[in-house]
Design an enzyme around this catalytic site. Structure first.
Site, PDB file in Angstrom:
ATOM      1  CG  HIS A 224      38.556  32.847  42.655  1.00 39.28           C
ATOM      2  ND1 HIS A 224      37.477  33.029  42.129  1.00 39.28           N
ATOM      3  CD2 HIS A 224      39.864  32.289  41.345  1.00 39.28           C
ATOM      4  CE1 HIS A 224      37.306  32.633  41.256  1.00 39.28           C
ATOM      5  NE2 HIS A 224      39.059  32.109  40.852  1.00 39.28           N
ATOM      6  CG  HIS A 263      32.608  40.230  43.054  1.00 33.84           C
ATOM      7  ND1 HIS A 263      32.908  40.485  41.416  1.00 33.84           N
ATOM      8  CD2 HIS A 263      32.933  38.480  42.763  1.00 33.84           C
ATOM      9  CE1 HIS A 263      33.429  39.291  40.725  1.00 33.84           C
ATOM     10  NE2 HIS A 263      32.846  38.292  40.753  1.00 33.84           N
ATOM     11  CG  ASP A 319      31.896  32.190  46.947  1.00 31.82           C
ATOM     12  OD1 ASP A 319      31.095  30.948  45.772  1.00 31.82           O
ATOM     13  OD2 ASP A 319      33.185  32.660  46.241  1.00 31.82           O
TER      14      ASP A 319
HETATM   15  N1  CMC Z   1      34.801  41.966  54.612  1.00 34.43           N
HETATM   16  C1  CMC Z   1      34.674  43.087  54.591  1.00 34.43           C
HETATM   17  N2  CMC Z   1      35.220  43.642  53.583  1.00 34.43           N
HETATM   18  C2  CMC Z   1      35.287  43.732  52.658  1.00 34.43           C
HETATM   19  C3  CMC Z   1      34.833  42.837  52.006  1.00 34.43           C
HETATM   20  C4  CMC Z   1      34.507  41.502  52.649  1.00 34.43           C
HETATM   21  N3  CMC Z   1      34.025  40.799  52.206  1.00 34.43           N
HETATM   22  N4  CMC Z   1      35.328  42.443  51.213  1.00 34.43           N
HETATM   23  C5  CMC Z   1      36.183  43.663  50.590  1.00 34.43           C
HETATM   24  N5  CMC Z   1      35.930  44.250  51.734  1.00 34.43           N
HETATM   25  C6  CMC Z   1      36.621  45.483  51.772  1.00 34.43           C
HETATM   26  C7  CMC Z   1      38.562  45.834  52.822  1.00 34.43           C
HETATM   27  O1  CMC Z   1      38.678  45.633  53.174  1.00 34.43           O
HETATM   28  C8  CMC Z   1      38.798  47.504  52.224  1.00 34.43           C
HETATM   29  O2  CMC Z   1      38.328  48.124  53.278  1.00 34.43           O
HETATM   30  P1  CMC Z   1      39.802  49.000  52.724  1.00 34.43           P
HETATM   31  O3  CMC Z   1      39.924  49.778  52.026  1.00 34.43           O
HETATM   32  O4  CMC Z   1      39.113  50.184  54.290  1.00 34.43           O
HETATM   33  O5  CMC Z   1      41.082  48.592  52.817  1.00 34.43           O
HETATM   34  C9  CMC Z   1      37.333  47.645  50.692  1.00 34.43           C
HETATM   35  O6  CMC Z   1      36.051  46.720  51.279  1.00 34.43           O
HETATM   36  C10 CMC Z   1      38.465  47.390  49.326  1.00 34.43           C
HETATM   37  O7  CMC Z   1      38.757  45.710  49.625  1.00 34.43           O
HETATM   38  P2  CMC Z   1      39.387  45.028  48.162  1.00 34.43           P
HETATM   39  O8  CMC Z   1      40.248  43.464  48.569  1.00 34.43           O
HETATM   40  O9  CMC Z   1      40.584  46.487  47.808  1.00 34.43           O
HETATM   41  O10 CMC Z   1      38.217  45.296  46.592  1.00 34.43           O
HETATM   42  P3  CMC Z   1      38.512  44.394  45.987  1.00 34.43           P
HETATM   43  O11 CMC Z   1      37.761  44.556  44.731  1.00 34.43           O
HETATM   44  O12 CMC Z   1      39.793  43.464  45.767  1.00 34.43           O
HETATM   45  O13 CMC Z   1      37.138  42.872  47.122  1.00 34.43           O
HETATM   46  C11 CMC Z   1      36.973  40.095  46.947  1.00 34.43           C
HETATM   47  C12 CMC Z   1      37.082  41.575  46.121  1.00 34.43           C
HETATM   48  C13 CMC Z   1      36.419  39.546  46.556  1.00 34.43           C
HETATM   49  C14 CMC Z   1      38.884  39.896  47.170  1.00 34.43           C
HETATM   50  C15 CMC Z   1      37.156  40.981  48.505  1.00 34.43           C
HETATM   51  O14 CMC Z   1      34.996  41.398  48.423  1.00 34.43           O
HETATM   52  C16 CMC Z   1      36.817  40.210  49.606  1.00 34.43           C
HETATM   53  O15 CMC Z   1      38.254  39.766  50.473  1.00 34.43           O
HETATM   54  N6  CMC Z   1      35.666  38.881  49.947  1.00 34.43           N
HETATM   55  C17 CMC Z   1      35.469  38.026  50.485  1.00 34.43           C
HETATM   56  C18 CMC Z   1      35.964  36.278  49.930  1.00 34.43           C
HETATM   57  C19 CMC Z   1      34.870  36.461  48.507  1.00 34.43           C
HETATM   58  O16 CMC Z   1      34.199  36.315  49.177  1.00 34.43           O
HETATM   59  N7  CMC Z   1      35.225  36.123  47.313  1.00 34.43           N
HETATM   60  C20 CMC Z   1      34.092  34.803  47.132  1.00 34.43           C
HETATM   61  C21 CMC Z   1      34.567  36.072  45.239  1.00 34.43           C
HETATM   62  S1  CMC Z   1      33.106  35.973  44.271  1.00 34.43           S
HETATM   63  C22 CMC Z   1      33.654  34.257  43.781  1.00 34.43           C
HETATM   64  C23 CMC Z   1      34.981  34.080  43.275  1.00 34.43           C
HETATM   65  O17 CMC Z   1      35.865  34.985  42.502  1.00 34.43           O
HETATM   66  O18 CMC Z   1      35.320  32.853  43.362  1.00 34.43           O
END
Ligand code: CMC
Length: 382
Positions: A224, A263, A319
């Site tokens: 986050h 996201h 971010d």
């Molecule tokens: N880099 C590489 N792979 C990713 C990323 C990333 N940044 N984000 C998602 N994926 C992949 C993940 O590994 C998964 O792959 P698989 O299906 O093969 O296992 C797939 O995409 C779906 O991931 P998820 O975690 O189920 O998706 P989500 O909707 O829960 O993800 C998230 C949202 C923000 C947790 C994720 O994109 C992430 O971890 N991003 C990196 C951290 C980040 O930048 N966070 C800031 C978010 S915006 C500001 C805020 O809200 O604070």
């Protein structure tokens, strides 16, 4: 009666928890509105004080309302000795987010009306929180640099005063403008994890200090608010633009997440990241270090969009470009996430105040999958 196999929505994905008039996030088209105003219009024309008013009261202020609101923000800027003591005892020994959370949690000790929960008092406390989170964050930054508390400057607006309390001198116009813009862009984002957390706390009818404390605790995580800090660390690890491709490919092959991408709601380019990117590429005056970081960021952006953007809906989020932009105005890495809290406080407060109008305790269910009626054996028999 309990169903046999309920549909589990992991991470509450896709679940609506309330009606709200505060924020619309259109994750398909990459659009964002606060109280009906587009983020582009607010970024171009408004400022953080006005956006805070908009979020808390639901409409833009007239000149008189704006003046009264700014006056109240100024009135609460100064830190009490209790707060300064907490900061001095913790800085250098705990993470800045833990320090911020602790100092905010202690504010009721200095507020004789802390437990008065009328609408007026809750609005007053919200304004106080917006003001105090900024002063506390600036003072943590100052103490991290080995310096002492600087009293606020009543001639400056909220964003400029933040930089003043951090650096001990008046900021230039560009720095004030950039910090104010960053605060506007981070002020609100619907029921994200930290806002939801603040709402859950609020729904128990705990007070707004408790709700904002929960919000800060939740914002800390790298998935986050902590992502901007980690995105910058990654850029430093990458080192040079030429090394970016290898780094990204190795990381993806190793199933690592690239911070600042992806996201839960946006499956396209985050509109806030587009706005921040403009400040990144306006980089003629940057130092060589910043120019290098900007080049790495732009290379990573292209690569990631090519690798995961169109196919997986993983695009730059708010971010990703923030780190180099914060560095360009002298904000140290340790303050990135606390600064996110400075910006998000009006959003947290607005949601809690709105939810209280029609409050219902949050109490979701988990589906128990363990055993039942296990025979109990005394410790000597196990
Ligand atoms: N880099 C590489 N792979 C990713 C990323 C990333 N940044 N984000 C998602 N994926 C992949 C993940 O590994 C998964 O792959 P698989 O299906 O093969 O296992 C797939 O995409 C779906 O991931 P998820 O975690 O189920 O998706 P989500 O909707 O829960 O993800 C998230 C949202 C923000 C947790 C994720 O994109 C992430 O971890 N991003 C990196 C951290 C980040 O930048 N966070 C800031 C978010 S915006 C500001 C805020 O809200 O604070």
């Amino acid at each position: 009666m309990e169903v046999d196999t309920p549909k589990i929505s992991s991470g509450l994905e896709g679940i609506y928890i309330t009606n709200s008039n505060i924020c619309k996030v259109d994750g398909i088209n990459g659009r964002l509105w606060y109280r009906g105003y587009s983020i582009e219009a607010l970024a171009e024309n408004s400022n953080f004080e006005e956006v805070s008013y908009l979020l808390i009261y639901g409409a833009l202020p007239d000149a008189e309302q704006m003046e009264a609101f700014s006056k109240k923000l100024k009135q609460y800027r100064e830190l009490s000795q209790t707060t300064i003591d907490i900061l001095s005892r913790m800085v250098g020994r705990a993470d800045p987010m833990d320090i911020l959370r602790t100092a905010i949690s202690a504010l009721p000790a200095d507020d004789k009306d802390a437990y008065e929960n009328s609408d007026d008092q809750n609005a007053r406390k919200s304004i106080m929180l917006i003001s105090k989170v900024a002063s506390i964050t600036a003072t943590i930054g100052r103490m991290l640099a080995g310096k002492t508390y600087v009293k606020p400057n009543g001639d400056l607006d909220h964003a400029s005063n933040f930089l003043y309390m951090l650096n001990g001198s008046k900021p230039n116009e560009r720095d004030s403008k950039v910090i104010d813009l960053m605060l506007v862009l981070h002020a609100e984002h619907a029921t994200n994890a930290s806002t939801f957390s603040a709402m859950v706390t609020g729904s128990t009818l705990a007070d707004i200090y408790a709700a904002v404390t929960s919000g800060i605790a939740t914002l800390k995580g790298p998935l986050h608010g902590g992502a901007d800090e980690n995105a910058l660390k990654m850029m430093r690890e990458i080192g040079t633009p030429a090394n970016t491709e290898k780094y990204i490919d190795d990381a993806l092959a190793g199933k690592k997440r690239i911070m600042g991408f992806g996201h839960r709601v946006y499956k396209t380019y985050d509109p806030r990241a587009k706005i921040i990117k403009k400040y990144l590429i306006e980089s003629e005056d940057y130092s060589d270090d910043l120019k290098n970081l900007a080049a790495i960021a732009l290379r990573a952006e292209t690569l990631m969009i090519g690798r995961l953007g169109k196919t997986h809906g993983i695009w730059p989020n708010v971010d990703f470009f923030s780190g180099p932009v914060y560095l360009s105005i002298g904000i140290p890495l340790e303050l990135f996430t606390p600064l996110f809290a400075v910006a998000r406080t009006p959003g947290w407060c607005a949601h809690v105040l709105e939810y209280w109008k029609n409050n219902r305790l949050f109490r979701p269910l988990d589906f128990y999958t363990g055993a039942l009626d296990i025979e109990y054996k005394k410790i000597s028999e196990r």
